[in-house]
Design a protein around this motif. Structure first.
Motif, PDB file in Angstrom:
ATOM      1  N   VAL A   1     -12.914 -10.861  12.958  1.00 51.35           N
ATOM      2  CA  VAL A   1     -12.856  -9.677  12.583  1.00 51.35           C
ATOM      3  C   VAL A   1     -12.306  -9.192  11.405  1.00 51.35           C
ATOM      4  N   THR A   2     -12.544  -7.935  10.763  1.00 47.10           N
ATOM      5  CA  THR A   2     -11.875  -7.707   9.538  1.00 47.10           C
ATOM      6  C   THR A   2     -10.574  -6.854  10.003  1.00 47.10           C
ATOM      7  N   GLY A   3      -9.716  -7.007   8.849  1.00 50.74           N
ATOM      8  CA  GLY A   3      -8.427  -6.393   8.935  1.00 50.74           C
ATOM      9  C   GLY A   3      -8.483  -5.084   9.508  1.00 50.74           C
ATOM     10  N   ASN A   4      -9.440  -4.151   9.207  1.00 47.76           N
ATOM     11  CA  ASN A   4      -9.462  -2.886   9.659  1.00 47.76           C
ATOM     12  C   ASN A   4      -9.931  -2.952  11.279  1.00 47.76           C
ATOM     13  N   GLU A   5     -10.560  -3.879  11.614  1.00 44.66           N
ATOM     14  CA  GLU A   5     -11.012  -4.056  13.103  1.00 44.66           C
ATOM     15  C   GLU A   5     -10.013  -4.486  13.853  1.00 44.66           C
ATOM     16  N   ALA A   6      -9.205  -5.431  13.153  1.00 50.92           N
ATOM     17  CA  ALA A   6      -7.917  -6.116  13.915  1.00 50.92           C
ATOM     18  C   ALA A   6      -6.845  -4.640  14.101  1.00 50.92           C
ATOM     19  N   ILE A   7      -6.773  -3.809  13.100  1.00 50.29           N
ATOM     20  CA  ILE A   7      -5.848  -2.827  13.193  1.00 50.29           C
ATOM     21  C   ILE A   7      -6.348  -1.956  14.556  1.00 50.29           C
TER      22      ILE A   7
ATOM     23  N   ALA B   1      -7.086   9.702  14.269  1.00 55.28           N
ATOM     24  CA  ALA B   1      -7.655  10.734  13.567  1.00 55.28           C
ATOM     25  C   ALA B   1      -7.623  10.006  12.230  1.00 55.28           C
ATOM     26  N   ALA B   2      -8.693  10.602  11.292  1.00 58.63           N
ATOM     27  CA  ALA B   2      -8.530   9.960   9.997  1.00 58.63           C
ATOM     28  C   ALA B   2      -9.465  10.786   9.197  1.00 58.63           C
ATOM     29  N   TYR B   3      -9.418  10.830   7.592  1.00 57.44           N
ATOM     30  CA  TYR B   3     -10.445  11.108   6.938  1.00 57.44           C
ATOM     31  C   TYR B   3     -10.995   9.738   6.028  1.00 57.44           C
ATOM     32  N   PRO B   4     -12.408   9.767   6.167  1.00 59.51           N
ATOM     33  CA  PRO B   4     -12.852   8.327   5.431  1.00 59.51           C
ATOM     34  C   PRO B   4     -12.350   8.035   3.889  1.00 59.51           C
TER      35      PRO B   4
ATOM     36  N   GLU C   1     -12.988   1.913   7.921  1.00 59.82           N
ATOM     37  CA  GLU C   1     -13.569   1.014   9.143  1.00 59.82           C
ATOM     38  C   GLU C   1     -12.505   1.290  10.372  1.00 59.82           C
ATOM     39  N   ILE C   2     -11.371   1.497  10.139  1.00 54.31           N
ATOM     40  CA  ILE C   2     -10.303   1.584  11.509  1.00 54.31           C
ATOM     41  C   ILE C   2     -11.053   2.534  12.212  1.00 54.31           C
ATOM     42  N   LEU C   3     -11.318   3.718  11.806  1.00 53.38           N
ATOM     43  CA  LEU C   3     -11.502   4.884  12.742  1.00 53.38           C
ATOM     44  C   LEU C   3     -13.097   4.431  13.363  1.00 53.38           C
TER      45      LEU C   3
ATOM     46  N   ARG D   1      -7.963  -6.058   0.296  1.00 58.37           N
ATOM     47  CA  ARG D   1      -8.357  -7.533   0.806  1.00 58.37           C
ATOM     48  C   ARG D   1      -8.147  -7.871   2.256  1.00 58.37           C
ATOM     49  N   LEU D   2      -7.136  -7.161   2.798  1.00 55.29           N
ATOM     50  CA  LEU D   2      -6.935  -7.294   4.231  1.00 55.29           C
ATOM     51  C   LEU D   2      -7.982  -6.754   5.086  1.00 55.29           C
ATOM     52  N   SER D   3      -8.012  -5.300   4.721  1.00 59.60           N
ATOM     53  CA  SER D   3      -8.966  -4.612   5.369  1.00 59.60           C
ATOM     54  C   SER D   3     -10.353  -4.959   5.386  1.00 59.60           C
ATOM     55  N   HIS D   4     -10.701  -5.733   4.448  1.00 62.35           N
ATOM     56  CA  HIS D   4     -12.223  -6.267   4.403  1.00 62.35           C
ATOM     57  C   HIS D   4     -12.485  -7.712   4.528  1.00 62.35           C
ATOM     58  N   THR D   5     -11.273  -8.428   4.964  1.00 63.25           N
ATOM     59  CA  THR D   5     -11.496  -9.737   5.022  1.00 63.25           C
ATOM     60  C   THR D   5     -11.702 -10.114   6.512  1.00 63.25           C
TER      61      THR D   5
END
Lengths: 616, 292
Positions: A30-36, A49-52, A58-60, A188-192
């Motif tokens: 999974v990506t960093g965002n998916e892991a979060i 909640a978020a604004y893109p 991708e977190i939300l 880098r973390l979010s998209h790795t």
């Protein structure tokens, strides 16, 4: 007049719900965002909640793939609202998450600074994604300063597995110490994508609402009592970090000790210097005892961190002699090469003979508006009007690049209208002042600015580029699309009504693909004395559905190589093989052409026609 | 504080990871290629890191995806000069990233198709060259250890969908990395929509078959030369101009304006390309373009 209807071919919007199907203990990539997102879900988050905003979007999107019964996930019109929603949920007694990009935290900062005094009821976590290297942002500010500023703990994972674990820990810390907690990622973390062992969801019991105005209402008298508690909390968290197992010591050579945190750790490990390494879980608050004993155990102390010298400065403030940013860049994204070069410069690694690489001069390929982008025609009109254009954040910022070259100024989300209003006070009215702003950005921070322009009787034109989505970040819903994050139908803002309600008297809605009507609308709008709004209305060609109409081609015998069509900046139009009076004739790439007809409308010789065999 | 037993530099304990860099232009399908590879590696028990940057990259700009796999992977990005394989979906992009390839034993795979960006066509004056890279396939292949240059887009077009060029190139990649053909096909099939599974299988097999006996594509046909040294002059008949502003507004190079008497004049002679739009659009025949 060419027929401007395009056939719409619907391709499935990519959505890969990965989340809840995995069994605890399973290893998934999974990506960093998916892991979060996974970490938040496992921690029992109930509201998110978020604004893109790249790289946090991708977190939300990922959280929205988890069951509705588990959590409420939503897009908010901006980051402040998103954080407020999360605050409300936290104070109401359930774990809550707000996600944003680094510059989004600027928008949410007002809420954060005071929420730090209030603390939480159930856990409250801010996932903030920085963009070192400015891959898709307007700056590369280091959000860790915000954690120090707001005096809330920050955790900085170095890979997806840590992102999951530290997200869960963030909720625990939040409740244990009565504080919002920041989880800081980077692009880098979010998209790795990397392997992560997932766990089960453990939802803590809902906490009862606490009726405690002295804690939750920040009037001066109460706020004064809260501020000292914030300082006490800082000391408590620091002691806890010091005592726990969060910091990781990898004892090696005692000649050099490297303190590192976040993604920088992976680059240090890649380079594998002969050194002892102390990896921190976050840069605030720092484990002072651990750092002092580490410093005492090595001859030279050095900090390797991305962007600002946050840890380094703190170590100096502790009186520890440390090295750092004299060897490692303070700007841009860190890399294994960058860390290696710094360690060579610091005489930690031998200079060595790195193999020479293939040296070549690359060709510039700046990002461009897509083939058929409905924004293109607006910027053609801006050029024709010789307008001064205050732009905004979105795909249309790309209009700054040749050959479109129409946007003159761009600062931050929603700034265009205020900047235009200010600029209009500096001219005699001979140069049209235009603000260009997308639908999502307008709802984010443009509405108060338009209110201001009307209220103060500004003389500006606002181009509201309504492409029915948040395009730049990949096509997210917003209050003007009529759909929620989870795709449910909801109220859809009518932009014309909204603008009129703000007091704008001159409003016109035009089809972005109707070039003559668009030119005329902008000409009239700029001649109007007061605030005029042109709503340029066409859906994005990529989202929510990919639009692909019959393609067009250039009949070379009629092309006079004027290249007027190339001013659209359309990536489907390029130079062909033929020449006319020494200039390149053009051709259209039928694969990428979506049949928007903009080039057909600007061609003075009518030599652009449907590809033979296609009917409109 | 948690103490890890001993320092364990990846380079000492484990063989270094295999590095595959996939590059191209937004919309070409770079991510599909790297996803297939990453999933395949993971299924074979490797640790995989796959790193990319989204956002603006989508808009016709440069797209890249780093895939690193091995027993242990630290940095998510491939350091310059350390890519074992560079797979390019577009010719100029392969050249852009060549410094990332291992200089002595790297494998270069690239489509020879050219996507010439608007930015490379900016100088429109008579005889002006394109800004696109000029390196030919033969030149680039002579610089790398192992190189494959093929018209993957054309091959995919023969199968019925030029957009599957990325899968043709994946087929070539499959001959460089040691995984069984069926695994590649199964992973690919898993990751593409049902309606395009068949064509993607065909595209993969076509690329894989081509790589068994690769050929160097013929050089791009030389383009006819433009007539050289043309100079442009504008003859403006002031008494015929009625200040309608049409030529000023429609000039692609924005090199006209109305002077203080509201008569058209050429304000930037160097920018004028002689395109004749003003001449053609002037309702009063007040402008004549002379190209000599």
């Amino acid at each position: 007049m060419t027929d401007i209807n395009v056939k719409i071919e619907v391709e499935p919007v990519n959505s890969a719900p990965h989340g809840p199907s995995e069994e605890p203990g399973q290893i998934v990539g999974v990506t960093g965002n998916e892991a979060i997102a996974r970490g938040a879900w496992e921690a029992g988050v109930r509201v998110a909640a978020a604004y893109p905003g790249t790289p946090s979007t991708e977190i939300l999107e990922s959280l929205a793939t988890y069951p509705v019964d588990d959590l409420h996930a939503q897009w908010s019109p901006n980051e402040k609202v998103a954080l407020d929603v999360a605050i409300g949920a936290s104070l109401g007694g359930v774990r809550a998450l707000a996600a944003m990009k680094h510059v989004g935290l600027n928008v949410a900062a007002d809420a954060l600074m005071s929420q730090s005094y209030i603390g939480v009821n159930a856990g409250l976590v801010l996932a903030v994604c920085d963009d070192p290297g400015i891959h898709s942002s307007q700056n590369e500010q280091d959000s860790r300063y915000f954690a120090r500023f707001a005096q809330i703990p920050v955790l900085e994972p170095s890979d997806a597995q840590e992102a999951l674990q530290l997200t869960k820990l963030a909720f625990e810390l939040s409740e244990r110490f009565d504080t919002p907690v920041m989880l800081r990622s980077t692009t880098r973390l979010s998209h790795t994508r990397s392997p992560v062992t997932v766990g089960p969801r453990v939802e803590p019991p809902r906490r009862p609402y606490r009726d405690d105005p002295a804690k939750q209402v920040m009037i001066p008298a109460y706020a004064r009592t809260r501020h000292p508690l914030v300082l006490e909390r800082e000391a408590k968290v620091a002691a806890w970090v010091d005592a726990g197992e969060l910091s990781i010591l990898e004892a090696g050579a005692s000649s050099i000790g490297i303190v590192t945190v976040g993604m920088a750790y992976s680059y240090v490990k890649e380079v594998a210097p002969p050194a002892s390494i102390l990896k921190l879980a976050g840069s605030y608050p720092l484990p002072e005892r651990t750092l002092r004993s580490f410093a005492a155990s090595v001859d030279r102390l050095m900090v390797v961190e991305e962007l600002e010298p946050v840890v380094e400065t703190a170590l100096r403030a502790m009186g520890l002699a440390t090295e750092g940013k004299e060897y490692f860049d303070r700007t841009g994204e860190l890399s294994a090469e960058g860390v290696r070069a710094g360690l060579v410069k610091a005489n930690v690694l031998p200079a060595g003979n790195r193999p020479s690489t293939h040296a070549l001069t690359p060709m510039p390929r700046p990002p461009v508006l897509c083939a058929g982008c409905p924004h293109m025609s607006t910027f053609m009109a801006m050029r024709a009007l010789e307008a001064r254009v205050a732009g905004d954040i979105g795909c249309y910022t790309l209009s700054v690049i040749e050959p479109v070259r129409a946007t003159d100024i761009c600062v931050s989300m929603g700034s265009s209208i205020g900047i235009a209003a200010g600029m209009a006070r500096t001219t005699d009215g001979s140069v049209p002042i235009v603000a260009t702003i997308g639908d999502s950005t307008f709802l984010h921070a443009g509405v108060p600015a338009l209110m201001d322009a009307v209220y103060n009787r500004s003389n500006i034109t606002v181009a509201l580029l309504d492409n029915h989505t948040t395009a730049m970040t990949g096509g997210q819903e917003h209050p003007g699309t009529g759909r929620t994050l989870r795709g449910e139908a909801t109220h859809r803002i009518d932009f014309e009504q909204l603008v009129r309600a703000l007091g704008v008297e001159w409003v016109k809605v035009v089809d972005s693909y109707d070039v003559p009507a668009l030119y005329q609308a902008y000409r009239e709008a700029t001649q109007f004395d007061g605030v005029a709004v042109v709503i340029s209305n066409r859906p994005c060609v990529l989202d929510p559905v990919k639009i692909k109409g019959p393609p067009f081609e250039v009949h070379a015998e009629g092309c006079t190589a004027c290249q007027a069509c190339m001013n659209l900046g359309c990536p489907s139009i390029t130079w062909g093989d033929g020449w006319y009076e020494g200039r390149h004739k053009v051709r259209i790439d039928a694969i990428s052409c979506v049949g928007c007809t903009l080039c057909v409308q600007v061609c003075p010789t009518d030599c652009i026609r449907l590809v033979a065999g296609q009917d409109a | 504080m948690h103490e890890r037993p001993a320092r364990s530099p990846s380079t000492l304990d484990h063989p270094p990871p295999t590095n595959v860099l996939v590059v191209g232009v937004g919309g070409q399908g770079v991510l599909l290629v790297s996803k297939v590879l990453a999933r395949l590696c993971q299924a074979n028990g490797f640790t995989v890191k796959q790193s990319e940057v989204h956002g603006m990259a989508k808009r016709g700009g440069v797209v890249f995806s780093h895939v690193r796999f091995g027993a242990k992977v630290w940095s998510p990005t491939i350091p310059a000069g350390e890519a074992d394989v560079l797979l390019a979906l577009e010719w100029a992009e392969g050249i852009r990233w060549l410094p990332h390839l291992k200089p002595h034993d790297g494998t270069f795979i690239s489509d020879t198709r050219r996507l010439v960006p608007p930015f490379a066509c900016r100088d429109r004056r008579p005889g002006a060259p394109s800004g696109y890279v000029t390196d030919t396939a033969a030149e680039i292949l002579s610089r790398v250890d192992t190189g494959y240059a093929l018209d993957a887009t054309g091959m995919a077009g023969e199968l019925g969908n030029p957009r599957t060029a990325n899968t043709v190139l994946l087929g070539v990649l499959s001959t460089v990395l040691d995984f069984p053909e069926e695994q590649w096909l199964d992973t690919l099939t898993d990751l593409v929509p049902a309606k395009s599974q068949a064509i993607n299988r065909d595209a993969f097999l076509k690329g894989r078959a081509w790589a068994v006996n690769p050929t160097i594509p013929p050089p791009e046909p030389a383009r006819s030369e433009a007539e050289k040294s043309q100079s442009v002059t504008l003859e403006i008949t002031a008494t015929w101009c009625k200040s309608c502003d049409i030529c000023v507004k429609m000039c692609p190079e924005r090199c006209l304006r109305l002077d203080h008497q509201q008569i058209v004049e050429l304000k930037e002679p160097d920018a004028c390309t002689g395109c004749r739009i003003c001449e053609m659009l002037c309702p009063d025949f007040a402008i004549a373009v002379h190209i000599t």
